[in-house]
Design a protein around this motif. Structure first.
Motif, short mmCIF file in Angstrom:
data_model
loop_
_atom_site.label_atom_id
_atom_site.label_comp_id
_atom_site.label_asym_id
_atom_site.label_seq_id
_atom_site.Cartn_x
_atom_site.Cartn_y
_atom_site.Cartn_z
N ASP A 175 0.86 -1.18 0.00
CA ASP A 175 0.00 0.00 0.00
C ASP A 175 0.90 1.23 0.00
OD1 ASP A 175 -1.74 2.11 0.56
OD2 ASP A 175 -3.05 0.84 1.75
N ILE A 176 0.76 2.09 -0.98
CA ILE A 176 1.67 3.23 -1.07
C ILE A 176 1.52 4.17 0.12
CG2 ILE A 176 1.83 3.14 -3.58
CD1 ILE A 176 -0.12 5.44 -3.71
N GLU A 177 0.39 4.06 0.83
CA GLU A 177 0.22 4.88 2.03
C GLU A 177 1.16 4.44 3.15
OE1 GLU A 177 -1.66 7.54 2.20
OE2 GLU A 177 -2.30 7.25 0.12
N ASP A 178 1.72 3.24 3.03
CA ASP A 178 2.62 2.74 4.07
C ASP A 178 4.03 3.32 3.97
OD1 ASP A 178 0.62 1.22 5.13
OD2 ASP A 178 1.18 -0.61 4.07
N TYR A 179 4.33 4.01 2.88
CA TYR A 179 5.64 4.65 2.79
C TYR A 179 5.65 5.89 3.67
CZ TYR A 179 6.61 1.75 -1.32
OH TYR A 179 6.83 0.69 -2.16
N GLN A 180 6.45 5.88 4.69
CA GLN A 180 6.52 7.00 5.63
C GLN A 180 7.80 7.80 5.37
OE1 GLN A 180 3.99 7.63 7.88
NE2 GLN A 180 2.94 5.95 6.83
N ARG A 181 7.62 9.05 5.02
CA ARG A 181 8.77 9.90 4.77
C ARG A 181 9.47 10.31 6.07
NH1 ARG A 181 9.18 12.47 -0.28
NH2 ARG A 181 10.47 14.05 0.71
N VAL A 182 10.74 10.53 5.99
CA VAL A 182 11.54 11.02 7.12
C VAL A 182 12.22 12.31 6.69
CG1 VAL A 182 13.54 10.57 8.59
CG2 VAL A 182 11.92 8.72 8.07
N GLU A 183 12.15 13.31 7.52
CA GLU A 183 12.84 14.55 7.19
C GLU A 183 14.35 14.34 7.32
OE1 GLU A 183 12.98 19.28 8.49
OE2 GLU A 183 11.45 17.94 9.31
N VAL A 184 15.07 14.68 6.29
CA VAL A 184 16.53 14.54 6.29
C VAL A 184 17.14 15.93 6.44
CG1 VAL A 184 18.54 13.75 5.01
CG2 VAL A 184 16.36 12.50 4.83
N ARG A 185 17.85 16.12 7.53
CA ARG A 185 18.40 17.45 7.81
C ARG A 185 19.47 17.81 6.79
NH1 ARG A 185 19.75 16.19 13.62
NH2 ARG A 185 18.36 14.43 13.12
N PRO A 186 19.61 19.10 6.50
CA PRO A 186 20.68 19.53 5.59
C PRO A 186 22.03 19.34 6.25
CG PRO A 186 19.59 21.43 6.56
CD PRO A 186 18.80 20.22 6.99
N ARG A 187 23.05 19.22 5.43
CA ARG A 187 24.40 19.06 5.97
C ARG A 187 24.88 20.36 6.59
NH1 ARG A 187 28.07 16.13 2.05
NH2 ARG A 187 26.51 14.59 2.71
N SER A 188 25.48 20.24 7.75
CA SER A 188 26.09 21.39 8.40
C SER A 188 27.46 21.62 7.76
CB SER A 188 26.23 21.13 9.90
OG SER A 188 26.89 22.20 10.52
N ARG A 189 27.61 22.73 7.04
CA ARG A 189 28.86 23.02 6.33
C ARG A 189 29.45 24.33 6.83
NH1 ARG A 189 27.53 21.72 0.03
NH2 ARG A 189 29.57 22.76 -0.22
N ARG A 190 30.77 24.40 6.76
CA ARG A 190 31.43 25.64 7.16
C ARG A 190 31.15 26.73 6.13
NH1 ARG A 190 37.48 25.22 8.85
NH2 ARG A 190 37.70 24.06 6.92
N SER A 191 30.78 27.89 6.62
CA SER A 191 30.50 29.02 5.75
C SER A 191 31.70 29.97 5.76
CB SER A 191 29.26 29.76 6.25
OG SER A 191 29.50 30.30 7.55
N ALA A 192 31.59 31.08 5.00
CA ALA A 192 32.66 32.07 5.00
C ALA A 192 32.88 32.61 6.40
CB ALA A 192 32.31 33.19 4.03
N GLU A 193 31.77 32.76 7.16
CA GLU A 193 31.88 33.31 8.51
C GLU A 193 32.53 32.33 9.47
OE1 GLU A 193 29.10 33.32 6.70
OE2 GLU A 193 29.20 35.42 6.11
N THR A 194 32.35 31.05 9.23
CA THR A 194 32.89 30.04 10.15
C THR A 194 34.11 29.33 9.59
OG1 THR A 194 31.42 28.32 9.27
CG2 THR A 194 30.59 29.62 11.12
N SER A 195 34.69 29.92 8.53
CA SER A 195 35.78 29.22 7.86
C SER A 195 37.04 29.09 8.72
CB SER A 195 36.14 29.95 6.55
OG SER A 195 36.58 31.27 6.84
N ILE A 196 37.15 29.95 9.75
CA ILE A 196 38.33 29.85 10.61
C ILE A 196 38.19 28.76 11.65
CG2 ILE A 196 38.95 32.28 10.30
CD1 ILE A 196 37.76 32.81 13.08
#
Length: 372
Positions: A179-200
């Motif tokens: 039953d396609i209703e049995d497919y339960q989605r899970v939220e997948v968090r975005p990857r935590s990546r270093r930004s220009a501000e946190t590059s140090i």
């Protein structure tokens, strides 16, 4: 609405919905259908799927792609896990978010390529050097293949580590209606990546030990260093005992200190039952049918399906053990997970194994035979 499908298709669907955009693998029965489907699906979505020249290169490509910003998955079977071993260790040490599907078949060696088994339970836990923890999930139905694939991607991002999805030949290759209703989605968090501000900031974090730092990705505005050797938080190789100890405690603490975020056990308890069945993967289906038959016959029994194999969900399993006189565990090996249950059982609880290693599945009758 129902559809005719199989576990391989559900895993591919779960990977796509989780945002997977890189796959590399080498053909091996019974995992080849995942490779074939991913090479078909990835280009449609701007992703990349590669058939590597062998297993070693395939997981190596996944590690490299992840460090370049991709969300990567590979799929193989027991012999392929043998060849993955060194690079699994690199993914553990380099803290690489990665999903590894192990479609189990009968071993050892090439064993039975088209024969179901659950013989890689301890292998994926201890299959690389050092003994550091990994995460392994085990679906027991086709819809769970979809849901736990998404969950595996989320846990890989959360803990920056390789996450195994342990399935088997029968679950992946046997067509069934769902039953396609049995497919339960899970939220997948975005990857935590270093930004220009946190590059140090350093690319790794050991203080506190359970902290998980942002990933330093090639192409981001930050210096990237990556090594499989023991290193400090800047990824410089180190032999300083304090640094070495902090790194290794971190690799353990980041998973064990947050086990409540990983544990997945589905229980069906009868408060008056003295016996509980426990299983995982394809064998859990026979267990659930045995419970249905037993209860229809007026017999009392509880049941638990373990979805998070590693780390062992000790709190949930201890609760089951303490509430019953007997726990019967069914699995297609010589008792690899039974030893974990026996380790947790108190002196007043009997642990009984139901095992098969002849290439056939454990049946509901096998469970019922040991039900008092």
């Amino acid at each position: 609405m129902r559809e005719l499908t199989d576990g391989s298709t559900a895993i591919v669907r779960g990977a796509v919905d989780a945002g997977c955009n890189f796959f590399a693998g080498y053909p091996i029965t019974p995992a080849s259908q995942i490779l074939t489907a991913m090479t078909r699906e990835m280009p449609k979505r701007g992703g990349v799927a590669i058939q590597g020249e062998d297993e070693i290169s395939s997981i190596g490509m996944c590690i490299g792609a992840t460090m370049a910003g991709a969300r990567a998955m590979t799929a193989t079977s027991g012999p392929g896990i043998s060849l993955y071993s060194e690079n699994i260790g690199m993914a553990v040490m380099g803290e690489v978010p990665l999903v590894i599907v192990d479609v189990q078949r009968l071993g050892p060696s090439t064993g039975g390529a088209t024969t179901a088994a659950q013989g890689d339970i301890q292998f994926v836990r201890w299959g690389t050097g050092g003994g550091y923890p990994i995460i392994a999930l085990a679906p027991s139905t086709v819809p769970e293949c979809y849901t736990l694939t998404m969950k595996a991607f989320d846990l890989a991002e959360r803990f920056r580590c390789p996450v195994f999805l342990l399935t088997d030949k029968e679950l992946n290759l046997t067509a069934t209606t769902v039953d396609i209703e049995d497919y339960q989605r899970v939220e997948v968090r975005p990857r935590s990546r270093r930004s220009a501000e946190t590059s140090i900031e350093p690319p790794y974090s050991y203080d506190p030990p359970d902290a998980v730092g942002a990933v330093a990705t090639y192409g981001d505005p930050a210096i990237v260093r990556f090594t499989g050797s023991t290193h400090d938080e800047r990824a410089f190789i180190s032999k300083d005992p304090a640094t070495v100890g902090a790194l290794n405690e971190h690799l353990v603490a980041k998973i064990h200190a947050h086990q409540d975020e990983i544990d997945l056990v589905a229980t069906d308890l009868d408060p008056k039952a003295t016996t509980a069945f426990l299983s995982y993967g394809i064998t859990a289906g026979s267990m659930r049918e045995a419970v249905r038959i037993a209860r229809a016959d007026g017999r009392r029994v509880s049941a638990a399906t373990v979805h998070s194999i590693w780390p062992v969900p000790e709190t949930a399993i201890r609760a089951i053990l303490e509430g019953h006189d007997r726990v019967v565990i069914g699995e297609l090996n010589h008792g690899q997970y039974r030893r974990e249950i026996e380790r947790l059982a108190g002196p007043g609880t009997e642990v009984i194994g139901v095992h098969r290693n002849d290439g056939t599945l454990i049946t509901p009758a096998d469970f019922l035979e040991v039900l008092i």
